[in-house]
Scaffold this active site. Structure first.
Site, PDB file in Angstrom:
ATOM      1  N   ARG A  55       0.838  -1.193   0.000  1.00 38.53           N
ATOM      2  CA  ARG A  55       0.000   0.000   0.000  1.00 38.53           C
ATOM      3  C   ARG A  55       0.875   1.246   0.000  1.00 38.53           C
ATOM      4  O   ARG A  55       1.892   1.310   0.687  1.00 38.53           O
ATOM      5  CB  ARG A  55      -0.915   0.038   1.238  1.00 38.53           C
ATOM      6  CG  ARG A  55      -2.071  -0.962   1.211  1.00 38.53           C
ATOM      7  CD  ARG A  55      -3.111  -0.588   0.173  1.00 38.53           C
ATOM      8  NE  ARG A  55      -4.288  -1.443   0.229  1.00 38.53           N
ATOM      9  CZ  ARG A  55      -4.426  -2.564  -0.465  1.00 38.53           C
ATOM     10  NH1 ARG A  55      -3.445  -2.973  -1.251  1.00 38.53           N
ATOM     11  NH2 ARG A  55      -5.541  -3.274  -0.380  1.00 38.53           N
ATOM     12  N   ASP A  96       5.221  -0.539  -6.714  1.00 39.86           N
ATOM     13  CA  ASP A  96       3.954  -1.009  -7.282  1.00 39.86           C
ATOM     14  C   ASP A  96       2.784  -0.341  -6.575  1.00 39.86           C
ATOM     15  O   ASP A  96       1.701  -0.227  -7.140  1.00 39.86           O
ATOM     16  CB  ASP A  96       3.834  -2.533  -7.160  1.00 39.86           C
ATOM     17  CG  ASP A  96       2.643  -3.080  -7.933  1.00 39.86           C
ATOM     18  OD1 ASP A  96       2.497  -2.724  -9.119  1.00 39.86           O
ATOM     19  OD2 ASP A  96       1.847  -3.846  -7.353  1.00 39.86           O
ATOM     20  N   GLU A 151      -3.104   7.047  -6.188  1.00 42.16           N
ATOM     21  CA  GLU A 151      -3.336   6.121  -7.299  1.00 42.16           C
ATOM     22  C   GLU A 151      -4.633   6.480  -8.019  1.00 42.16           C
ATOM     23  O   GLU A 151      -5.633   6.785  -7.364  1.00 42.16           O
ATOM     24  CB  GLU A 151      -3.410   4.682  -6.773  1.00 42.16           C
ATOM     25  CG  GLU A 151      -2.085   4.210  -6.196  1.00 42.16           C
ATOM     26  CD  GLU A 151      -2.114   2.738  -5.789  1.00 42.16           C
ATOM     27  OE1 GLU A 151      -3.194   2.105  -5.867  1.00 42.16           O
ATOM     28  OE2 GLU A 151      -1.054   2.226  -5.399  1.00 42.16           O
ATOM     29  N   HIS A 159       0.305  -0.704  -9.531  1.00 37.06           N
ATOM     30  CA  HIS A 159      -0.384  -1.514  -8.510  1.00 37.06           C
ATOM     31  C   HIS A 159      -1.035  -2.732  -9.160  1.00 37.06           C
ATOM     32  O   HIS A 159      -2.222  -3.006  -9.015  1.00 37.06           O
ATOM     33  CB  HIS A 159      -1.433  -0.695  -7.752  1.00 37.06           C
ATOM     34  CG  HIS A 159      -1.618  -1.182  -6.352  1.00 37.06           C
ATOM     35  ND1 HIS A 159      -1.954  -0.365  -5.303  1.00 37.06           N
ATOM     36  CD2 HIS A 159      -1.485  -2.417  -5.804  1.00 37.06           C
ATOM     37  CE1 HIS A 159      -2.038  -1.060  -4.190  1.00 37.06           C
ATOM     38  NE2 HIS A 159      -1.759  -2.318  -4.477  1.00 37.06           N
TER      39      HIS A 159
END
Length: 316
Positions: free
Chosen positions: A229, A253, A258, A277
């Site tokens: 996260r 990632d 986001e 992600h």
């Protein structure tokens, strides 16, 4: 047959998966809907919902006993109304552990061998041979030894790496981990690591866990990898660490915002690998998520204890 209650299942399950869910819930009406908002007033009748509820939806669900999140991390589900609600919350934790551990290995290898340099050489049609690293003999520190972290430990050991880890219950051993540190001892671990991989969930205890002091505690030739996260690392501190050479690079990632905005400087830093992600977006993750829900659905119908319970106070 008397209908025992309504179960709402959100998402886009296949016909075969819907049949499995119906089979696991005899005596219940099951409503399949892509979005919970499309269920309308039915929310008020539901005794169980698979999906994420807003605070207002939770307040409208006056008969609700159980919510199952399709996500492994429950941070989006823990709205204030859920935290104070007596409704049981379960998650799909563990569904993406295998691909997340694989993605961690991928990012470590890409950073260790400077794969972007090869990618550029291929695009430029240049035969660019250079001396690069290998993972054998390096040390990885895994922050979070849950499902993904524990699987990563085994994979790292298979690559002949030394494995350190951080977890709240530092007294409990984890297979493949040479030494476990408590969260308050994070800075003691960091100087020993060639790679630091974050697999922990985002909680009040892990938010901004990595700031200026933590990045300065890392070795200048070490790499930071985050696959769980965003928000566990302070983005401004991470940017400074990457630009000023406190650390050698990063594989990201998971991101603080986001989708990562097009204007984000992370995209263009030469020592950063960005993935969207996407590390756990596999058919296996989706299937394991269905299996986790089916197991709990059968338990719910049989009035047995549920698994994957979310500790609302801890945040996972």
């Amino acid at each position: 047959m008397t209908i025992r209650g309504l179960i709402i299942v959100t998402g886009n399950q296949s016909e075969a998966e819907q049949a499995e869910i119906l089979d696991a819930a005899p005596g219940y009406e099951v409503l399949f809907t892509p979005r919970l908002a499309d269920a309308g007033d039915k929310i008020g009748s539901a005794v169980a919902i698979a999906g994420t509820l807003s605070g207002s939806e939770l307040q409208a669900a006056t008969n609700l006993k159980w919510v199952h999140s399709w996500a492994a991390g429950a941070n989006s589900d823990l709205v204030p109304e859920m935290i104070t609600s007596p409704v049981t919350l379960t998650s799909s934790v563990g569904n993406g552990a295998v691909p997340l551990a694989e993605h961690s290995m991928l990012l470590m290898m890409m950073l260790n061998r400077n794969v972007p340099r090869w990618a550029k050489a291929q695009a430029d049609h240049v035969w660019d041979r250079f001396t690069h690293g290998e993972l054998k003999g390096t040390t990885v520190g895994i922050v979070g030894l849950g499902h993904a972290g524990a699987d990563l430990a085994l994979k790292a050991r298979a690559f002949h790496m030394k494995v350190l880890g951080v977890r709240r219950r530092a007294h409990l051993p984890v297979e493949g981990v040479d030494r476990i540190f408590a969260p308050e001892d994070l800075r003691e671990m960091l100087p020993e690591c060639d790679f630091v991989v974050v697999t922990a969930p985002i909680t009040p205890g892990t938010e901004s866990m990595f700031g200026e002091a933590e990045f300065k505690a890392m070795k200048q030739d070490s790499f930071f990898v985050c696959i769980s996260r965003g928000g566990i690392a302070d983005d401004e501190a991470l940017l400074t660490a990457l630009k000023e050479g406190w650390i050698a690079g990063a594989g990201l990632d998971a991101h603080g915002v986001e989708p990562l905005p097009a204007e984000s400087p992370f995209w263009d830093l030469p020592n950063v690998i960005v993935t969207p992600h996407n590390g756990a977006t596999t058919p296996g993750t989706a299937r394991r998520g269905i299996d986790i829900f089916l197991d709990n659905l059968r338990r719910f119908v049989a009035e047995e204890p549920l698994t994957n319970l979310v500790d609302k106070s801890a945040g996972y």
